[in-house]
Scaffold this active site. Structure first.
Site, PDB file in Angstrom:
ATOM      1  N   ASP A 192      17.463 -13.815  40.916  1.00  0.00           N
ATOM      2  CA  ASP A 192      17.217 -15.077  40.191  1.00  0.00           C
ATOM      3  C   ASP A 192      16.653 -16.174  41.089  1.00  0.00           C
ATOM      4  O   ASP A 192      16.187 -17.198  40.583  1.00  0.00           O
ATOM      5  CB  ASP A 192      18.526 -15.553  39.542  1.00  0.00           C
ATOM      6  CG  ASP A 192      18.934 -14.627  38.414  1.00  0.00           C
ATOM      7  OD1 ASP A 192      20.002 -14.003  38.515  1.00  0.00           O
ATOM      8  OD2 ASP A 192      18.160 -14.500  37.449  1.00  0.00           O
ATOM      9  N   HIS A 252      25.724 -11.718  45.425  1.00  0.00           N
ATOM     10  CA  HIS A 252      25.627 -10.600  44.476  1.00  0.00           C
ATOM     11  C   HIS A 252      26.849  -9.709  44.656  1.00  0.00           C
ATOM     12  O   HIS A 252      27.328  -9.512  45.782  1.00  0.00           O
ATOM     13  CB  HIS A 252      24.353  -9.777  44.744  1.00  0.00           C
ATOM     14  CG  HIS A 252      23.936  -8.948  43.573  1.00  0.00           C
ATOM     15  ND1 HIS A 252      24.512  -7.727  43.313  1.00  0.00           N
ATOM     16  CD2 HIS A 252      23.053  -9.186  42.582  1.00  0.00           C
ATOM     17  CE1 HIS A 252      23.974  -7.234  42.214  1.00  0.00           C
ATOM     18  NE2 HIS A 252      23.085  -8.095  41.738  1.00  0.00           N
TER      19      HIS A 252
HETATM   20  C1  SDX Z   1      22.499 -11.399  38.362  1.00  0.00           C
HETATM   21  O1  SDX Z   1      25.420  -7.411  38.742  1.00  0.00           O
HETATM   22  C2  SDX Z   1      24.149  -7.430  38.701  1.00  0.00           C
HETATM   23  O2  SDX Z   1      23.498  -6.448  38.980  1.00  0.00           O
HETATM   24  C3  SDX Z   1      23.555  -8.774  38.245  1.00  0.00           C
HETATM   25  C4  SDX Z   1      22.041  -8.894  38.344  1.00  0.00           C
HETATM   26  C5  SDX Z   1      21.335  -7.938  37.404  1.00  0.00           C
HETATM   27  O3  SDX Z   1      20.193  -7.566  37.691  1.00  0.00           O
HETATM   28  O4  SDX Z   1      21.906  -7.656  36.310  1.00  0.00           O
HETATM   29  O5  SDX Z   1      21.615  -8.659  39.682  1.00  0.00           O
HETATM   30  C6  SDX Z   1      21.577 -10.298  37.936  1.00  0.00           C
HETATM   31  O6  SDX Z   1      23.352 -11.791  37.601  1.00  0.00           O
HETATM   32  C7  SDX Z   1      22.369 -11.947  39.760  1.00  0.00           C
HETATM   33  C8  SDX Z   1      23.450 -13.039  40.091  1.00  0.00           C
HETATM   34  C9  SDX Z   1      22.991 -14.378  39.530  1.00  0.00           C
HETATM   35  N1  SDX Z   1      24.057 -15.408  39.707  1.00  0.00           N
HETATM   36  C10 SDX Z   1      23.959 -16.397  40.607  1.00  0.00           C
HETATM   37  O7  SDX Z   1      23.016 -16.542  41.387  1.00  0.00           O
HETATM   38  C11 SDX Z   1      25.126 -17.399  40.554  1.00  0.00           C
HETATM   39  C12 SDX Z   1      25.603 -17.712  41.975  1.00  0.00           C
HETATM   40  N2  SDX Z   1      26.219 -16.512  42.526  1.00  0.00           N
HETATM   41  C13 SDX Z   1      27.626 -16.353  42.379  1.00  0.00           C
HETATM   42  O8  SDX Z   1      28.303 -17.035  41.436  1.00  0.00           O
HETATM   43  C14 SDX Z   1      28.168 -14.999  42.823  1.00  0.00           C
HETATM   44  O9  SDX Z   1      27.596 -14.708  44.023  1.00  0.00           O
HETATM   45  C15 SDX Z   1      28.012 -13.822  41.869  1.00  0.00           C
HETATM   46  C16 SDX Z   1      28.490 -14.149  40.506  1.00  0.00           C
HETATM   47  C17 SDX Z   1      26.578 -13.382  41.813  1.00  0.00           C
HETATM   48  C18 SDX Z   1      28.830 -12.676  42.440  1.00  0.00           C
HETATM   49  O10 SDX Z   1      30.156 -13.024  42.308  1.00  0.00           O
HETATM   50  P1  SDX Z   1      31.332 -12.139  42.987  1.00  0.00           P
HETATM   51  O11 SDX Z   1      30.845 -10.809  43.401  1.00  0.00           O
HETATM   52  O12 SDX Z   1      32.506 -12.211  42.069  1.00  0.00           O
HETATM   53  O13 SDX Z   1      31.614 -12.911  44.327  1.00  0.00           O
HETATM   54  P2  SDX Z   1      32.728 -14.049  44.512  1.00  0.00           P
HETATM   55  O14 SDX Z   1      32.581 -15.090  43.464  1.00  0.00           O
HETATM   56  O15 SDX Z   1      34.049 -13.351  44.651  1.00  0.00           O
HETATM   57  O16 SDX Z   1      32.290 -14.697  45.916  1.00  0.00           O
HETATM   58  C19 SDX Z   1      32.760 -14.166  47.160  1.00  0.00           C
HETATM   59  C20 SDX Z   1      32.768 -15.363  48.117  1.00  0.00           C
HETATM   60  C21 SDX Z   1      33.603 -16.557  47.589  1.00  0.00           C
HETATM   61  O17 SDX Z   1      34.025 -17.306  48.716  1.00  0.00           O
HETATM   62  P3  SDX Z   1      35.539 -17.021  49.313  1.00  0.00           P
HETATM   63  O18 SDX Z   1      36.489 -17.160  48.140  1.00  0.00           O
HETATM   64  O19 SDX Z   1      35.495 -15.626  49.884  1.00  0.00           O
HETATM   65  O20 SDX Z   1      35.727 -18.103  50.355  1.00  0.00           O
HETATM   66  O21 SDX Z   1      31.427 -15.881  48.259  1.00  0.00           O
HETATM   67  C22 SDX Z   1      31.376 -17.219  47.755  1.00  0.00           C
HETATM   68  C23 SDX Z   1      32.593 -17.398  46.853  1.00  0.00           C
HETATM   69  O22 SDX Z   1      32.972 -18.778  46.788  1.00  0.00           O
HETATM   70  N3  SDX Z   1      30.118 -17.312  46.979  1.00  0.00           N
HETATM   71  C24 SDX Z   1      29.315 -18.360  46.978  1.00  0.00           C
HETATM   72  C25 SDX Z   1      28.229 -18.002  46.161  1.00  0.00           C
HETATM   73  N4  SDX Z   1      28.416 -16.770  45.693  1.00  0.00           N
HETATM   74  C26 SDX Z   1      29.587 -16.337  46.198  1.00  0.00           C
HETATM   75  N5  SDX Z   1      29.399 -19.578  47.578  1.00  0.00           N
HETATM   76  C27 SDX Z   1      28.373 -20.434  47.359  1.00  0.00           C
HETATM   77  N6  SDX Z   1      27.289 -20.163  46.594  1.00  0.00           N
HETATM   78  C28 SDX Z   1      27.196 -18.968  45.974  1.00  0.00           C
HETATM   79  N7  SDX Z   1      26.126 -18.703  45.219  1.00  0.00           N
END
Ligand code: SDX
Length: 428
Positions: free
Chosen positions: A364, A307
């Site tokens: 989610d 998140h």
């Molecule tokens: C919602 O914003 C809100 O409030 C949203 C929400 C709401 O109520 O409106 O809470 C609802 O959208 C919840 C999120 C649902 N999405 C997912 O579950 C999809 C999987 N999660 C990710 O794609 C991600 O965690 C996000 C999109 C939720 C957040 O993305 P960010 O903040 O841009 O984080 P990032 O992509 O920069 O990740 C940081 C690191 C990365 O690794 P490094 O580059 O540092 O090595 O964490 C890793 C990412 O690769 N990472 C994950 C991961 N999420 C982040 N690795 C594996 N699996 C994951 N799910």
């Protein structure tokens, strides 16, 4: 004496105001930075940038705190109905009995769709994505209610328009399901509450009227309450951006539906179930999927984890997880996907990759399992998220108008070709 920040750049120093919110969040107000210094700031994804001052919702990502108008989500999740929370988020206070009754009457009054609007469903392929139907139909509603096009927050029928939107979106969602399974529409029943009416419109059949089930209605209300608002997430920021051009409420909300559809946002609840089903059917160990999620060469992510704001547990995920066991027991159901989800969460809590990145289950991760338990079809899950988020989007739309905020128009830094002369086709 208000707090100041000093920025020194290009041999000059600039004083910027620091503002503090009611929960002691602090920000450096850079509204005059470009005029003073010629510099802009850069923050793709706006992870460190505030877009507004808001009274609606407060999230503390480090502590796993979520408040709607000051009320902790843990307190209201099981005690307040979704309609009460709609009123709280949109108008700022929990409704008294008279206010709630009037709101419920308005929702009942506006539930039916115009007959000609119903006909639009018949022109759609049965396999149409429910989120495409929802966003399209929301704009079409304004064709049948042109008065909603000129509504702003104070007066001008905002209250009626907000109730009309909250109610018709529920009917549109149910009708998109009935169309997808080739069944006739069920007209809304004004004698049923918000959730029972939705379940009636979804599941009643000519030979078997939906029998109200308080356990299922309570679980559905909990789901909707937990999704009702969440600060300036991707879809709410989209609603605000569209609203800032003074576009009407329906087109602003339809844009929020489109933003929510993405798999990184509201589409994740479907992604979680598909991921769990894949784990179950593949027979591969969970560690295989953890490794895949860690592999930088793979786009694979653990859906439902991580998140932008919560770097601790997401309180909504915890509430859902705790409620699921009871719900399945009350419904005398078992779900093998829940066992897989619990094992997956347990493994990530001990895995350095997830610990170091503070990746915890978000709303989610367990929400789809609740929808599965109460019989909502998988392709409707993101639509259910949208139904829940409606009051939050409406509240933000209203607040933007009340605050008379300027049109959203971020800056950029140009990195393309410098000026050059046109080359005629014969010389290229
Ligand atoms: C919602 O914003 C809100 O409030 C949203 C929400 C709401 O109520 O409106 O809470 C609802 O959208 C919840 C999120 C649902 N999405 C997912 O579950 C999809 C999987 N999660 C990710 O794609 C991600 O965690 C996000 C999109 C939720 C957040 O993305 P960010 O903040 O841009 O984080 P990032 O992509 O920069 O990740 C940081 C690191 C990365 O690794 P490094 O580059 O540092 O090595 O964490 C890793 C990412 O690769 N990472 C994950 C991961 N999420 C982040 N690795 C594996 N699996 C994951 N799910």
């Amino acid at each position: 004496m208000s707090e100041k920040a000093t920025l020194t750049v290009g041999g000059a120093s600039y004083e910027l105001d620091v503002t503090t919110g009611s929960e002691n969040e602090k920000c450096i107000d850079i509204q005059q930075l470009r005029a003073q210094s010629g510099y802009i700031t850069m923050d793709p994804g706006f992870g460190n940038t505030g877009s507004c001052y808001s009274d609606i919702t407060y999230v503390d990502g480090a502590k796993g705190i979520l408040h709607y108008r000051g009320y902790p989500i843990e307190e209201i999740a099981e005690k307040a109905s979704f309609v009460e929370i709609c009123s709280l988020l949109i108008y700022g206070e929990l409704p008294d009995a008279e206010t709630l009754s009037k709101f419920q009457d308005a929702l009942a009054e506006h539930a039916p769709l115009h007959t000609n609007l119903e006909h639009h469903f018949s022109g759609l392929p049965t396999a149409s994505p429910p989120m495409a139907i929802l966003s399209a139909m929301l704009n079409l509603v304004s064709c049948f209610h042109p008065d909603v096009l000129e509504v702003y927050s104070e007066g001008h029928g905002f209250d009626r328009t907000a109730a009309l939107l909250l109610s018709k979106v529920r009917t549109i969602a149910a009708y998109s399901y009935r169309m997808s399974v080739g069944k006739p529409f069920n007209q809304p029943n004004p004698n049923l509450n918000y959730c029972a009416n939705f379940l009636h419109m979804m599941f009643s059949d000519p030979y078997r009227e939906y029998v109200p089930n308080p356990v299922i209605e309570k679980a559905l209300s909990l789901f909707l309450v937990l999704h009702a608002d969440h600060e300036q997430n991707c879809s709410t920021s989209t609603v605000r951006a569209v609203a800032s051009s003074r576009a009407n409420l329906f087109s602003s909300i339809a844009s929020g539906v489109c933003a929510l559809w993405g798999p990184l946002h509201g589409g994740a609840n479907i992604g979680v179930i598909r991921m769990l089903e894949d784990i179950k059917s593949s027979g591969r160990p969970i560690d295989h999927y953890l490794e895949k999620a860690k592999d930088k060469d793979s786009d694979y992510r653990l859906m439902g984890f991580g998140h932008r704001v919560y770097k601790n547990f997401d309180p909504r995920s915890r509430i859902l997880k705790n409620r699921l066991d009871e719900l399945l027991a009350e419904l005398n159901k078992k779900d093998p996907l829940l066992d897989i989800a619990l094992e997956l969460e347990e493994k990530t809590l001990k895995d350095e990759y997830f610990i170091s990145r503070k990746l915890y289950p978000n709303v989610d991760f367990y929400s789809g399992l609740l929808l599965r338990a109460i019989g909502i079809p998988l392709d409707m899950y993101t639509v259910m998220f949208a139904l829940g988020r409606m009051p939050g989007w409406i509240a933000n739309w209203r607040e933007l108008h009340d605050q008379r905020l300027r049109i959203t128009r971020p800056r950029q830094i140009y990195t393309g070709s410098q000026e050059r002369s046109f080359v005629p086709l014969e010389k290229r």
